[in-house]
Motif scaffolding. Structure first.
Motif, PDB file in Angstrom:
ATOM      1  N   ASP A  27       0.591  -1.210  -0.342  1.00 48.05           N
ATOM      2  CA  ASP A  27      -0.023  -0.034   0.433  1.00 48.05           C
ATOM      3  C   ASP A  27       0.940   0.989  -0.230  1.00 48.05           C
ATOM      4  O   ASP A  27       0.712   2.602   0.146  1.00 48.05           O
ATOM      5  CB  ASP A  27      -1.087  -0.203   1.123  1.00 48.05           C
ATOM      6  CG  ASP A  27      -2.010  -0.805   0.877  1.00 48.05           C
ATOM      7  OD1 ASP A  27      -2.292  -1.236  -0.064  1.00 48.05           O
ATOM      8  OD2 ASP A  27      -1.945  -2.100   1.659  1.00 48.05           O
ATOM      9  N   ILE A  28       2.347   1.262  -0.510  1.00 47.23           N
ATOM     10  CA  ILE A  28       2.886   2.902  -0.395  1.00 47.23           C
ATOM     11  C   ILE A  28       2.403   3.446  -1.146  1.00 47.23           C
ATOM     12  O   ILE A  28       2.552   2.501  -2.971  1.00 47.23           O
ATOM     13  CB  ILE A  28       4.705   1.741  -0.478  1.00 47.23           C
ATOM     14  CG1 ILE A  28       4.488   1.482   1.328  1.00 47.23           C
ATOM     15  CG2 ILE A  28       5.125   3.076  -0.684  1.00 47.23           C
ATOM     16  CD1 ILE A  28       6.414   0.724   0.554  1.00 47.23           C
ATOM     17  N   LEU A  29       2.279   4.585  -1.334  1.00 49.83           N
ATOM     18  CA  LEU A  29       2.053   5.343  -1.835  1.00 49.83           C
ATOM     19  C   LEU A  29       2.774   5.777  -3.228  1.00 49.83           C
ATOM     20  O   LEU A  29       3.627   6.665  -3.954  1.00 49.83           O
ATOM     21  CB  LEU A  29       0.540   6.421  -1.843  1.00 49.83           C
ATOM     22  CG  LEU A  29       0.283   7.315  -2.613  1.00 49.83           C
ATOM     23  CD1 LEU A  29      -0.374   6.097  -4.344  1.00 49.83           C
ATOM     24  CD2 LEU A  29      -0.501   8.763  -2.487  1.00 49.83           C
ATOM     25  N   ILE A  30       3.890   7.071  -1.814  1.00 48.49           N
ATOM     26  CA  ILE A  30       5.659   7.202  -2.605  1.00 48.49           C
ATOM     27  C   ILE A  30       6.543   7.004  -0.980  1.00 48.49           C
ATOM     28  O   ILE A  30       5.934   6.752   0.186  1.00 48.49           O
ATOM     29  CB  ILE A  30       4.826   9.158  -2.138  1.00 48.49           C
ATOM     30  CG1 ILE A  30       3.832   9.035  -2.279  1.00 48.49           C
ATOM     31  CG2 ILE A  30       6.194   9.404  -1.954  1.00 48.49           C
ATOM     32  CD1 ILE A  30       3.241  10.973  -2.820  1.00 48.49           C
ATOM     33  N   ASN A  31       7.245   6.732  -1.506  1.00 48.92           N
ATOM     34  CA  ASN A  31       8.890   6.473  -0.524  1.00 48.92           C
ATOM     35  C   ASN A  31       9.471   7.074  -0.746  1.00 48.92           C
ATOM     36  O   ASN A  31      10.596   7.178  -1.841  1.00 48.92           O
ATOM     37  CB  ASN A  31       9.611   5.450  -0.982  1.00 48.92           C
ATOM     38  CG  ASN A  31      10.376   4.977  -0.171  1.00 48.92           C
ATOM     39  OD1 ASN A  31      10.898   5.108   0.117  1.00 48.92           O
ATOM     40  ND2 ASN A  31      11.580   3.191  -0.534  1.00 48.92           N
ATOM     41  N   CYS A  32       9.741   8.234   0.127  1.00 49.11           N
ATOM     42  CA  CYS A  32      10.444   9.721   0.078  1.00 49.11           C
ATOM     43  C   CYS A  32      11.845   9.095   0.609  1.00 49.11           C
ATOM     44  O   CYS A  32      12.683  10.568   0.552  1.00 49.11           O
ATOM     45  CB  CYS A  32       9.705  10.993   1.416  1.00 49.11           C
ATOM     46  SG  CYS A  32       8.666  11.760   0.428  1.00 49.11           S
ATOM     47  N   ARG A  33      12.211   8.586   1.290  1.00 48.77           N
ATOM     48  CA  ARG A  33      12.915   7.990   2.052  1.00 48.77           C
ATOM     49  C   ARG A  33      14.098   8.843   3.044  1.00 48.77           C
ATOM     50  O   ARG A  33      14.683   8.860   2.862  1.00 48.77           O
ATOM     51  CB  ARG A  33      14.314   7.562   0.362  1.00 48.77           C
ATOM     52  CG  ARG A  33      13.734   7.238  -0.672  1.00 48.77           C
ATOM     53  CD  ARG A  33      15.442   7.155  -1.168  1.00 48.77           C
ATOM     54  NE  ARG A  33      14.715   5.955  -2.714  1.00 48.77           N
ATOM     55  CZ  ARG A  33      14.189   6.124  -3.926  1.00 48.77           C
ATOM     56  NH1 ARG A  33      13.644   7.459  -4.035  1.00 48.77           N
ATOM     57  NH2 ARG A  33      13.784   5.844  -4.894  1.00 48.77           N
TER      58      ARG A  33
END
Length: 630
Positions: free
Chosen positions: A182-188
């Motif tokens: 369910d990850i929409l954005i991985n900003c790190r």
């Protein structure tokens, strides 16, 4: 009735049900300075047994949802002051965010906490409350965000750097650890705040730990569950905002808020100020220039003070900066002890920082750097005890803190690069006979070195990924707005959930570590009102959807309701200026202060006690003469 009292008359009509124009009071008064300068504490809702970290009105403004350190979710009627629902959330840590699901008749609630879990709860089936759990995040989940008019989806963000989008039509719970579906954005990088534009709900603003506000177009994003996930860090990004003086620094964005028309965004920064910018603006310097300036070395200030975890003595209306306390002769044994510990640790950190600078200079000039030695006071340690090696410069001032049998932790191999050095530290096998070591500080310093090494490795990889993202975003020519206005005077350094928001079209509000609510003119940045609202810290501010009411909460265990009940407008400008000056001084002090657990203090006490004992045994005059200094 005179015109100056018309506001009170209208409020009385509202309470008696004589004014049927639902939004009239709010529309007519929240935009006037007279309104905010009549605000007064109307009631306190004592419904929790811990700090209240989140408050939220329902869509109609009839009920108030709150979450607390006591891990309870409570729905209250603020007009009758009655608790409608008090439900144990089953979170194992402090609740940081809780929201009503839209269009659900206020029956469904989504909450998140420091345990990294998200709970999807139906409170209408009390006492047998239905609860579903999502365990996907790793680390604290700071914010839950619902989508207007959407009863099925919600978003979350947290310390693990991911923004997740859950659709309860596809699944109502997930028991996987670090699930990626369910990850929409991985900003790190840690994401501590979010906001959705009320005018364009597909615009999602994120506040990250690298001092950046990024705005994404959700129409370009998807998850593995929906079959359209993209791992690229620049996918969907259409804007990046960073105040110029924060480029290259790690100031977290504790709060993001859109104006009601969606034309402006308010960003509140930890250990800094609040900034207003226009998402449509594109006047800042190019990202390439930002990247170049980011590479410049920015030295963090030395650690000057220690603070025990849970110590809120530097917060609230009665708190004073250290310089003012010293001037007035205010001191106690506890402060003196912490100052002594701070002095010792500060010298260690200063030496370490100077060593790093010297190493960098020697690497540039081609000259080898010296080796650095930590000295610790211990009983006889077997000769088989291993050494730990890292590249740095010579340290001598630590030795005066220890006497007796001295054993040295050698740090060598100046030829190693930063990457090789930090990697080698983690691979070394270090045998430390802690049971025979009187000075626990040496062990703490060793652990600190290991954590520092790991942090450096993570920083190296983070910078590489960020440079790649910079190149991608530069190619996309995203907007880079500048700040239109800044709002100052408050203090935001002690908590991660300090909220700032718009009130009507003309005002900006924020909580503060000084226990006050600050209200500014949105168009000029001028202070127009100051309210004492907490004994320690004001974290949450939530204006009523349409009535002239404001709910606030913080470290105190209650929720405060404010309304324009004063008969005449009043604003103590002199007091406000005094509070602003103190906040500026204490904000600077907090930049050089670290929070430590009680166990650290016990280790420091043991170390100080042993040092003192050794000195009295060796030279009584030396011990008495150096006691305060060390």
């Amino acid at each position: 009735m005179p015109r100056t009292s018309k506001l009170i008359w209208d409020l009385r009509d509202r309470s008696l049900g004589l004014d049927e124009r639902t939004n009239f009071v709010r529309a007519g008064y929240t935009g006037t300075r007279e309104f905010v300068q009549r605000l007064k504490l109307e009631s306190s809702l004592t419904v929790h047994g811990g700090c209240v970290n989140t408050i939220c009105w329902n869509d109609t403004g009839e009920y108030l949802l709150s979450g607390s350190d006591d891990t309870n979710l409570v729905i209250t009627n603020p007009y009758t002051r009655k608790v409608l629902v008090a439900a144990p959330s089953q979170h194992r840590s402090n609740i940081y965010s809780a929201k009503f699901m839209p269009e659900s008749c206020d029956h469904w609630i989504v909450s998140s906490a420091g345990d990294g879990n998200i709970h999807y709860t139906n409170i209408s089936r009390s006492p047998d409350i239905t609860r579903y759990k999502f365990t996907c995040h790793h680390g604290t989940v700071y914010k839950i965000l619902t989508v207007p008019n959407d009863p099925y989806t919600f978003l979350s963000c947290g310390e693990d750097g991911t923004v997740r989008w859950f659709d309860v039509r596809l699944k109502r719970e997930c028991s996987k650890s670090r699930c990626k579906e369910d990850i929409l954005i991985n900003c790190r990088r840690a994401v501590s705040s979010m906001a959705i534009s009320p005018a364009e709900p597909y615009c999602l603003a994120l506040g990250c730990s690298d001092s950046s506000v990024r705005i994404y177009d959700r129409r370009m994003l998807g998850t593995i569950t929906t079959g359209s996930f993209s791992s690229g860090g620049a996918t969907g990004i259409c804007l990046r905002f960073v105040p110029p003086h924060l480029i290259g620094r790690s100031c977290r964005v504790t709060s993001l808020s859109y104006s009601t028309d969606g034309k402006e965004v308010l960003a509140s920064y930890s250990s800094d100020y609040i900034y207003l910018f226009d998402p449509k603006n594109d006047q800042a310097s190019k990202l390439k220039e930002l990247a170049e300036s980011k590479r410049k070395e920015q030295h963090q200030p030395f650690v000057k003070r220690l603070r025990l975890r849970g110590d809120w003595s530097d917060t609230g209306p009665r708190a004073r900066p250290e310089s003012e306390r010293e001037r007035d002769g205010e001191s106690n044994s506890n402060v003196s002890l912490m100052q002594r510990m701070s002095s010792m640790l500060s010298r260690w950190f200063e030496e370490a920082s100077q060593a790093q600078s010297s190493r960098a200079r020697s690497r540039t000039s081609g000259k080898p750097s010296h080796s650095w030695a930590f000295s610790c006071t211990c009983h006889a340690i077997p000769k088989a005890t291993h050494s730990i090696c890292i590249s740095t410069t010579k340290l001598s001032s630590i030795e005066r803190f220890s006497t007796g049998a001295v054993h040295t932790l050698y740090i060598k191999r100046a030829s190693l690069s930063v990457e090789e050095t930090t990697t080698s530290i983690n691979k070394l096998d270090f045998t430390w006979h802690a049971s025979r070591c009187i000075s626990c500080m040496s062990l703490w310093l060793y652990n600190w070195l290991r954590r520092t090494a790991a942090a450096r490795i993570q920083e190296i990889f983070r910078r590489r990924k960020e440079r790649k993202e910079m190149e991608e975003t530069e190619a996309l020519s995203i907007k880079r707005p500048i700040a239109k206005l800044s709002f100052k005077g408050h203090r935001n350094s002690r908590t991660m959930i300090k909220e700032a928001c718009f009130w009507g079209n003309n005002f900006v509000l924020s909580g503060s570590d000084c226990g006050h609510i600050f209200i500014w003119d949105r168009h000029t940045g001028e202070h127009v009102m100051l309210l004492e609202a907490d004994n320690h810290v004001v974290n949450c501010l939530q204006p009523h959807p349409y009535e002239p009411l404001l709910a606030s909460s913080g470290i105190d265990y209650d929720i405060k309701i404010w309304s324009p009940m004063e008969e005449f407008p009043s604003f103590d400008r002199v007091l406000t200026e005094e509070v602003i000056v103190r906040n500026e001084l204490m904000l600077e002090e907090n930049r050089t202060t670290i929070t430590v657990p009680a166990s650290f203090m016990l280790r420091m006490l043991a170390s100080l006690s042993h040092i003192r004992a050794d000195r009295f045994e060796g030279d009584p005059s030396e011990g008495s003469g150096q006691e305060n200094e060390d």
